[in-house]
Design an enzyme around this catalytic site. Structure first.
Site, PDB file in Angstrom:
ATOM      1  N   ASP A 174     -20.819  82.276 -38.552  1.00 28.13           N
ATOM      2  CA  ASP A 174     -20.344  80.939 -38.197  1.00 28.13           C
ATOM      3  C   ASP A 174     -21.136  79.932 -39.038  1.00 28.13           C
ATOM      4  O   ASP A 174     -20.844  79.735 -40.220  1.00 28.13           O
ATOM      5  CB  ASP A 174     -20.542  80.770 -36.691  1.00 28.13           C
ATOM      6  CG  ASP A 174     -19.989  79.476 -36.129  1.00 28.13           C
ATOM      7  OD1 ASP A 174     -19.238  78.792 -36.830  1.00 28.13           O
ATOM      8  OD2 ASP A 174     -20.310  79.147 -34.976  1.00 28.13           O
ATOM      9  N   PHE A 214     -12.734  78.809 -31.517  1.00 30.46           N
ATOM     10  CA  PHE A 214     -13.566  79.752 -30.780  1.00 30.46           C
ATOM     11  C   PHE A 214     -12.738  80.974 -30.416  1.00 30.46           C
ATOM     12  O   PHE A 214     -11.730  80.868 -29.726  1.00 30.46           O
ATOM     13  CB  PHE A 214     -14.163  79.105 -29.534  1.00 30.46           C
ATOM     14  CG  PHE A 214     -15.323  79.881 -29.020  1.00 30.46           C
ATOM     15  CD1 PHE A 214     -16.572  79.757 -29.614  1.00 30.46           C
ATOM     16  CD2 PHE A 214     -15.172  80.776 -27.979  1.00 30.46           C
ATOM     17  CE1 PHE A 214     -17.651  80.503 -29.172  1.00 30.46           C
ATOM     18  CE2 PHE A 214     -16.250  81.523 -27.527  1.00 30.46           C
ATOM     19  CZ  PHE A 214     -17.483  81.379 -28.126  1.00 30.46           C
ATOM     20  N   ARG A 227     -15.466  90.626 -24.221  1.00 30.91           N
ATOM     21  CA  ARG A 227     -15.866  91.542 -25.301  1.00 30.91           C
ATOM     22  C   ARG A 227     -15.017  92.806 -25.312  1.00 30.91           C
ATOM     23  O   ARG A 227     -14.851  93.451 -26.341  1.00 30.91           O
ATOM     24  CB  ARG A 227     -17.327  91.978 -25.126  1.00 30.91           C
ATOM     25  CG  ARG A 227     -18.359  90.886 -25.297  1.00 30.91           C
ATOM     26  CD  ARG A 227     -19.740  91.518 -25.417  1.00 30.91           C
ATOM     27  NE  ARG A 227     -20.833  90.612 -25.159  1.00 30.91           N
ATOM     28  CZ  ARG A 227     -21.381  89.799 -26.062  1.00 30.91           C
ATOM     29  NH1 ARG A 227     -20.893  89.763 -27.287  1.00 30.91           N
ATOM     30  NH2 ARG A 227     -22.390  89.015 -25.748  1.00 30.91           N
ATOM     31  N   ASP A 259     -17.612  87.259 -27.414  1.00 36.92           N
ATOM     32  CA  ASP A 259     -17.598  86.852 -26.018  1.00 36.92           C
ATOM     33  C   ASP A 259     -17.539  85.342 -25.832  1.00 36.92           C
ATOM     34  O   ASP A 259     -17.851  84.564 -26.738  1.00 36.92           O
ATOM     35  CB  ASP A 259     -18.864  87.353 -25.312  1.00 36.92           C
ATOM     36  CG  ASP A 259     -20.096  86.538 -25.693  1.00 36.92           C
ATOM     37  OD1 ASP A 259     -20.370  86.394 -26.901  1.00 36.92           O
ATOM     38  OD2 ASP A 259     -20.769  86.012 -24.783  1.00 36.92           O
TER      39      ASP A 259
HETATM   40  P1  IMP Z   1     -24.186  81.507 -36.604  1.00 37.36           P
HETATM   41  O1  IMP Z   1     -25.666  81.718 -36.564  1.00 37.36           O
HETATM   42  O2  IMP Z   1     -23.819  80.069 -36.357  1.00 37.36           O
HETATM   43  O3  IMP Z   1     -23.544  82.055 -37.854  1.00 37.36           O
HETATM   44  O4  IMP Z   1     -23.596  82.235 -35.330  1.00 37.36           O
HETATM   45  C1  IMP Z   1     -23.318  83.554 -35.298  1.00 37.36           C
HETATM   46  C2  IMP Z   1     -23.169  84.005 -33.856  1.00 37.36           C
HETATM   47  O5  IMP Z   1     -22.515  83.012 -33.058  1.00 37.36           O
HETATM   48  C3  IMP Z   1     -22.305  85.215 -33.792  1.00 37.36           C
HETATM   49  O6  IMP Z   1     -23.075  86.388 -33.846  1.00 37.36           O
HETATM   50  C4  IMP Z   1     -21.613  85.062 -32.457  1.00 37.36           C
HETATM   51  O7  IMP Z   1     -22.369  85.682 -31.453  1.00 37.36           O
HETATM   52  C5  IMP Z   1     -21.575  83.594 -32.192  1.00 37.36           C
HETATM   53  N1  IMP Z   1     -20.242  83.005 -32.468  1.00 37.36           N
HETATM   54  C6  IMP Z   1     -19.902  82.173 -33.471  1.00 37.36           C
HETATM   55  N2  IMP Z   1     -18.615  81.826 -33.417  1.00 37.36           N
HETATM   56  C7  IMP Z   1     -18.101  82.479 -32.353  1.00 37.36           C
HETATM   57  C8  IMP Z   1     -16.775  82.547 -31.790  1.00 37.36           C
HETATM   58  O8  IMP Z   1     -15.794  81.940 -32.250  1.00 37.36           O
HETATM   59  N3  IMP Z   1     -16.650  83.339 -30.691  1.00 37.36           N
HETATM   60  C9  IMP Z   1     -17.683  84.039 -30.144  1.00 37.36           C
HETATM   61  N4  IMP Z   1     -18.925  84.009 -30.647  1.00 37.36           N
HETATM   62  C10 IMP Z   1     -19.137  83.229 -31.745  1.00 37.36           C
END
Ligand code: IMP
Ligand code: MG
Length: 190
Positions: free
Chosen positions: A109, A160, A173, A167
């Protein structure tokens, strides 16, 4: 009694990727990794908990020697707000020095989690370190992070998504597909 998951699927606004579409992409990715890592006995690290279904399916599509290990890192709290904090609650048990490592994650993300993780693992001198993720939310990268997963199954927009490991507040999940949650399910939080 017929299998019924109506309660769970009622919360889904629309399906983005079906079980069949996911299976096909995961199989292609497994074949690619098998070719790219021939003779290298790669170590695949599953990032708990979101990557579990993807990891299990992907490993079964790798047709050569490989090993598994597990890590837990969280920064999302219980809902949708990225706190920006990274906390490693479970480290790998394998010595990764000189190993060909592939981090297996559910979704990239902002990129903060994997940026933190790749920096940490690189200090342990692996022979190589690459990322395989199920979903790439490529438009959501934080300004200071230019992280590109070497392997991914699907690009997604800034929505999302849940299912197949992903989740919302610990739920969904176990859905076999990936979908977008109905707004009413999370609107109280926003
Ligand atoms: P980042 O550090 O912002 O890249 O976030 C990564 C983590 O955020 C992932 O491992 C997910 O657990 C969570 N995440 C990000 N986007 C989503 C989504 O759309 N649905 C569910 N979990 C998400
Ligand atoms: Mg996660």
């Amino acid at each position: 009694m017929a299998f019924n998951r109506t309660g769970l699927t009622n919360d889904i606004d629309r399906v983005l990727f079906t079980e069949e579409q996911i299976a096909e992409k995961v199989r292609e990715l497994g074949e690619r990794i098998t070719r790219d890592y021939a003779g290298k006995n790669p170590l695949l690290i599953c990032i708990l908990r979101g990557a579990v279904p993807f990891f299990a399916d992907l490993c079964k599509c790798i047709g050569d020697y490989m090993e598994m290990d597990f890590m837990a890192i969280s920064n999302y709290g219980d809902g949708m707000v990225n706190t920006g904090r990274n906390h490693i609650s479970k480290d790998v048990s394998t010595d990764i020095e000189g190993r060909h490592v592939i981090i297996v994650e559910d979704i990239v993300d902002s990129g903060r989690t994997l940026d933190h993780l790749t920096r940490l693992l690189n200090t342990r001198n692996p022979a190589s370190l690459k990322i395989a993720c199920l979903l790439d939310k490529y438009k959501a990268r934080a300004e200071n992070i230019s992280l590109t997963p070497e392997y991914y199954c699907f690009p997604v927009d800034n929505e999302f998504v849940v299912g197949y490991g992903l989740d919302y507040a610990g739920a969904y999940r176990n859905l076999p597909f990936i979908g977008v949650l109905k707004e009413e399910v999370y609107k109280d939080e926003q």
